[in-house]
Scaffold this active site. Sequence first.
Site, PDB file in Angstrom:
ATOM      1  N   ALA A 135      60.945  63.081  38.992  1.00 54.16           N
ATOM      2  CA  ALA A 135      62.318  63.234  38.507  1.00 54.16           C
ATOM      3  C   ALA A 135      63.031  64.409  39.168  1.00 54.16           C
ATOM      4  O   ALA A 135      64.245  64.376  39.372  1.00 54.16           O
ATOM      5  CB  ALA A 135      62.328  63.401  36.992  1.00 54.16           C
ATOM      6  N   THR A 136      62.272  65.460  39.516  1.00 57.35           N
ATOM      7  CA  THR A 136      62.909  66.617  40.162  1.00 57.35           C
ATOM      8  C   THR A 136      63.520  66.218  41.495  1.00 57.35           C
ATOM      9  O   THR A 136      64.681  66.522  41.787  1.00 57.35           O
ATOM     10  CB  THR A 136      61.892  67.754  40.356  1.00 57.35           C
ATOM     11  OG1 THR A 136      61.340  68.096  39.091  1.00 57.35           O
ATOM     12  CG2 THR A 136      62.536  68.971  40.985  1.00 57.35           C
ATOM     13  N   GLN A 243      62.857  61.866  29.858  1.00 57.89           N
ATOM     14  CA  GLN A 243      62.268  61.888  28.518  1.00 57.89           C
ATOM     15  C   GLN A 243      62.610  60.644  27.706  1.00 57.89           C
ATOM     16  O   GLN A 243      62.167  60.511  26.570  1.00 57.89           O
ATOM     17  CB  GLN A 243      62.770  63.129  27.745  1.00 57.89           C
ATOM     18  CG  GLN A 243      62.435  64.455  28.395  1.00 57.89           C
ATOM     19  CD  GLN A 243      60.952  64.761  28.346  1.00 57.89           C
ATOM     20  OE1 GLN A 243      60.210  64.151  27.586  1.00 57.89           O
ATOM     21  NE2 GLN A 243      60.525  65.712  29.165  1.00 57.89           N
ATOM     22  N   SER A 263      60.806  59.812  35.390  1.00 62.04           N
ATOM     23  CA  SER A 263      59.581  60.530  35.716  1.00 62.04           C
ATOM     24  C   SER A 263      58.374  59.712  35.294  1.00 62.04           C
ATOM     25  O   SER A 263      58.250  59.346  34.136  1.00 62.04           O
ATOM     26  CB  SER A 263      59.581  61.870  34.988  1.00 62.04           C
ATOM     27  OG  SER A 263      58.382  62.547  35.223  1.00 62.04           O
ATOM     28  N   HIS A 265      55.159  60.615  35.095  1.00 58.54           N
ATOM     29  CA  HIS A 265      54.127  61.272  34.281  1.00 58.54           C
ATOM     30  C   HIS A 265      54.603  61.637  32.866  1.00 58.54           C
ATOM     31  O   HIS A 265      53.879  62.242  32.103  1.00 58.54           O
ATOM     32  CB  HIS A 265      53.556  62.510  34.997  1.00 58.54           C
ATOM     33  CG  HIS A 265      54.483  63.677  35.044  1.00 58.54           C
ATOM     34  ND1 HIS A 265      54.356  64.758  34.211  1.00 58.54           N
ATOM     35  CD2 HIS A 265      55.541  63.947  35.827  1.00 58.54           C
ATOM     36  CE1 HIS A 265      55.301  65.637  34.473  1.00 58.54           C
ATOM     37  NE2 HIS A 265      56.034  65.172  35.450  1.00 58.54           N
ATOM     38  N   CYS A 313      58.991  74.380  32.384  1.00 58.49           N
ATOM     39  CA  CYS A 313      59.579  75.011  33.557  1.00 58.49           C
ATOM     40  C   CYS A 313      60.230  76.349  33.261  1.00 58.49           C
ATOM     41  O   CYS A 313      60.517  77.097  34.163  1.00 58.49           O
ATOM     42  CB  CYS A 313      60.562  74.069  34.228  1.00 58.49           C
ATOM     43  SG  CYS A 313      61.505  73.125  33.067  1.00 58.49           S
TER      44      CYS A 313
END
Lengths: 389, 93
Positions: A135-136, A243, A263, A265, A313
């Site tokens: 996602a980053t 999320q 994302s 994971h 983070c």
Amino acid sequence: MKCSLNSSQSQLCLQRHINHVSLALHSTQPFPTRTTHSVPILHSLSLHSNKRRLSSMAKSDNSLRALYLDAQSTTPLDPRVLDAMMPYMVSMYGNPHSRTHSYGWESEKATEEARQSVADIIGADPKEIIFTSGATESNNIALKGCAKFYKDKRDHIITTQTEHKCVLDSCRYLENEGFRVTYLPVQSTGIIDMNVLREAINDRTVLVSIMTVNNEIGVKQPIKEIGGLCRSKGVFFHTDAAQAVGKIPLNVNDMNIDLMSISGHKIYGPKVIRNGDPNHSYPGCVNLSFAYVEGESLLMALKDVALSSGSACTSASLEPSYVLRAIGSDEDLAHSSIRFGIGRFTTIEEVDYTVEKCIHHVKRLRAMSPLWEMVEEGIDIKTIKWSQH
Amino acid sequence: MTASATRSRVLSLYRQLLRESNRFDSYMYRNYALRRVKDSFRQHKGITDGNTIETLMADGHRNLEIIRRQTVINRLYKSDRLVVEDVATARRT
């Protein structure tokens, strides 16, 4: 032969063992609760093994694993996922881009099936799915790519103060490249005010980026409304849905979402303040502040449970979370916030254990707090003039 | 196929699924698998259409194979018990 023995009888047993090697008795004597085994024990060895078990009880807090209640930072691999992936790690190892042989073809087929699965979950076309490192990377590509492509005509971006760090960092980078960015405030519920968003959009706005479910406090933004507004104004709408995917229903067409980040994971008291909106929240993420208890010390006390204060983070910095500050949380409350994240593998037992331990430690820590003592006596903390030395 | 023959096949599959799920060494996978199996059978309890039953049974058998393979892998890579487990193990049926 079952019997319950005290220590002198244990000694006798040991004696018997020396004489009769095959003597084995099962014990019904309750052992201290921290043992990690529940198998029948050779009681003739009990004297020796009792010692070993007692010493392991002293260390057992180290050998027992903590519960995992940090689902927002990452989730365990579902056995069905591992099962689906294994063949491609042991025998079907071809590169999907190899067009000339069956190893390539079978890998390509698997990749396309995966692409279709992702598309189905969000109501998109498989051609619209791009696999990245996470996602980053997706957030970076979406923001920087979109903004730079339209730079000539449009140079204004809108986002919120509660976005994930990588979105905020990308916006900061774009500001340095000459873009103007509006960081929308959120209400105390954590949800944006649609009127404020409407006012912020102008004819130079190219992109609005607002996350679907917040990773720290779990609130759900009104994505369908936001998407509708952006479409009506001809502005692109990007949402970080890391999320949310697989947890709440999503349809990129119904919700007018132009870009979405996913994302892989992630798809897995006492006097308490719940941060965020209790009605518009994803139920698997609860962020609670315990007044007069310091967050880090509560986390350390709850060492049997893997939890987070703030998001992973931001956990390395000592400052209170910018998300909690954005929803108007008092700074002392922001310092004492804990995020409880549950996923599909969490059991009721684990939740009960966590709740009990939490209550116990909050009570204990408050008993040690002079501030709490003052509150109990009826003093209003906010009226205290802390003198400067 | 008679209704009672179907019923005994379904029950047999259910029992096998529960037995295999119980073989997970990992607390979370074991509990999830048991819960998911029970919920799923409960959800489809009232189905009478033969074709739907066959599709669901095939799905059930596929999942049985997945659970069989995964419990083997899981037992090859055991880790320590969780803090809730010593009490839980006593309660486990």
